[in-house]
Design an enzyme around this catalytic site. Structure first.
Site: not given
Length: 221
Positions: A188-190
């Site tokens: 999970g990240s951006r």
């Protein structure tokens, strides 16, 4: 064709050993509780498959185009706005941000071809990836790619609340080839992309992207 990313091979092996040991232990110490053994086996299988799909590495066909900016990651567009970029450009830029959930492929790809003019790692916090301050306060990397005509694009990997490990396979001075892999973020990240103000963004908010395939913007000549 699908393969397992190198970042997940050791973890998957350790997880498999732990789950096998847990299942053997349950059946050994609680031989009369068949339901507990069955539930443990089911949960172990589900957990292993979830982690396995996270580290999947699909092979894709990249359609390179020097005027296009390709999505650096699979995910969903959560930000399209003009914003002041204060680390490198020190001026207003068009920002496009892509959020990667734990269900997305998490390898990151070069959005354009060119020279890696700048690369820097920043230690930081682990705010949720969509938090407004995540771009400047979370653990992150910053990379600037310069095309032959001098147009520059900044790409920022940002760790989220679950992501506690950013990987990169690039250094300053390297040659970036559009669509090739440059990094990976776990769980999970951006990714933020900062474009010239005269770039034309061609994606919409909430639109899903495919790394190395979806065109997110067109650059000026």
């Amino acid at each position: 064709m699908m393969t397992i990313h190198k970042e997940g091979r050791s973890l998957l092996l350790y997880l498999l050993v732990i789950l096998i040991a847990a299942n053997i232990g349950i059946r050994h110490f609680f031989p009369s509780v068949a339901l507990a053994a069955d539930i443990t086996l089911l949960l172990s299988g589900v957990l292993f498959l979830l982690v396995l799909q996270f580290f999947r590495r699909p092979k894709i066909k990249v359609c390179q185009d020097e005027q296009c900016v390709l999505a650096p990651a699979d995910g969903k567009v959560v930000v399209i706005e003009n914003t002041y970029e204060d680390e490198y450009f020190k001026e207003e830029r068009k920002q496009v941000s892509i959020f990667m959930s734990p269900l997305n492929v998490h390898n990151n790809r070069f959005p354009i071809s060119g020279l890696v003019k700048m690369f820097k790692y920043h230690a930081g916090k682990y705010l949720v990836a969509w938090h407004p301050k995540a771009s400047t306060e979370n653990e992150r990397t910053t990379m600037v790619i310069e095309r032959e005509n001098g147009v520059e694009v900044l790409v920022r990997q940002i760790a989220g609340a679950m992501a506690r490990r950013i990987r990169w396979y690039v250094e300053e001075g390297d040659t970036a080839e559009q669509g090739n892999e440059f990094g990976f973020i776990k769980f999970g990240s951006r990714v933020d992309i900062f474009l010239p103000k005269d770039a034309k963004v061609v994606v919409d908010l909430q639109q899903k992207t495919k790394g190395g395939k979806t065109i997110i913007a067109r650059l000026p000549e």
